[in-house]
Design an enzyme around this catalytic site. Sequence first.
Site, PDB file in Angstrom:
ATOM      1  N   VAL A 241       0.841  -1.208   0.000  1.00 39.21           N
ATOM      2  CA  VAL A 241       0.000   0.000   0.000  1.00 39.21           C
ATOM      3  C   VAL A 241       0.872   1.253   0.000  1.00 39.21           C
ATOM      4  CG1 VAL A 241      -1.821   1.235   1.214  1.00 39.21           C
ATOM      5  CG2 VAL A 241      -1.822  -1.255   1.223  1.00 39.21           C
TER       6      VAL A 241
ATOM      7  N   TYR B  80      -2.368  -8.327  16.144  1.00 38.53           N
ATOM      8  CA  TYR B  80      -2.156  -7.320  15.104  1.00 38.53           C
ATOM      9  C   TYR B  80      -3.177  -6.183  15.252  1.00 38.53           C
ATOM     10  CZ  TYR B  80      -2.780  -5.162  10.528  1.00 38.53           C
ATOM     11  OH  TYR B  80      -2.943  -4.251   9.526  1.00 38.53           O
TER      12      TYR B  80
END
Length: 318
Positions: free
Chosen positions: A12, A138
């Site tokens: 990204v 996460y």
Amino acid sequence: MKLLVTGGAGYVGSVCAARLLESGHEVVVVDDLSTGHEDAVPDGARLVRADIGEVAGELLAEGFDGVLHFAAKSLVGESMVDPAKYWDGNVLTSLRLLAAMREHGTPRLVFSSTAATYGEPDQVPIVESAPTRPTNTYGATKLAIDHAITSYAKAHGLAAVSLRYFNVAGAYGRFGERHTTETHLIPIVLQVAMGTRERISIYGADYPTADGTCVRDYIHVLDLAAAHLLALDHAVKGEHQVYNLGTGTGFSNKQVVEACREVTGHPIPAEFADRRAGDPATLVASSAAATAALGWTPERTDLRTIVSDAWEFTRARG
Ligand code: UDP
């Protein structure tokens, strides 16, 4: 603007860095290349190969208009067996970055947050006011960073925007997804079409969804990049804005495999396997807030377009 892009050698980050450069911004990428690739850094960006936690102060002393913070450890499974890597790599590093931004008066931050901050939703589509109960380390580390950003915005006048990505997919020319350890559905299915993997295992066929497989909201990486550019323009001093980024439409794992078959012309053998721990049945975003506040509307919402772009990238790399 002069912008620091952390993790700009990753998937990204590299697409966003490319779009920022095309929009006339000056871009410095900082990436330790632990999971990123040097050749993914777009031409025109300066690459500083380093851990952002170690060099943030020195770099920001140069004077920047903003930071786009993509650098992170992002493997859900790994985060459960090696949490220290995530609390250190994501949270500690980000705290150091925030401290350096404060010290040097860097005014803006756009942060890569995630749908994983919500965990198993009570309601879909998911809105930003939904409870945040991450089901994995996460997601917990990303949520912790979001909380730290809120405090910095309130106390120190930072202009911050967190963007909570749903399932990012697709590619932008030579910028695409290439993880050494690949865990994401679309790139794995395309590996089957490339002949580097025999079949796709679909995790779980007994979910409470229309066809029994999990449903996810796939957002094209270029639409995601567009949101980052808008977020930079709409960041407000002293405020921490949080927006979900998805298309609002879910596709099941079976539908994804079918779309990959159509795009690639490959039969893509599939088998059903046990559920993967921690996978919610359905994750679909409401992006109404991003549309209202940023004027953002995703344009590449067709699953076949998303898969086609990823396929073109995968084939070009061979
Ligand atoms: N998935 C699958 N087989 C794979 C990889 C993923 O069936 O080899 C499923 C996974 O269980 C989930 C969906 O694909 O239901 C999307 O998973 P991915 O890891 O791409 O993204 P996540 O939604 O976990 O962020």
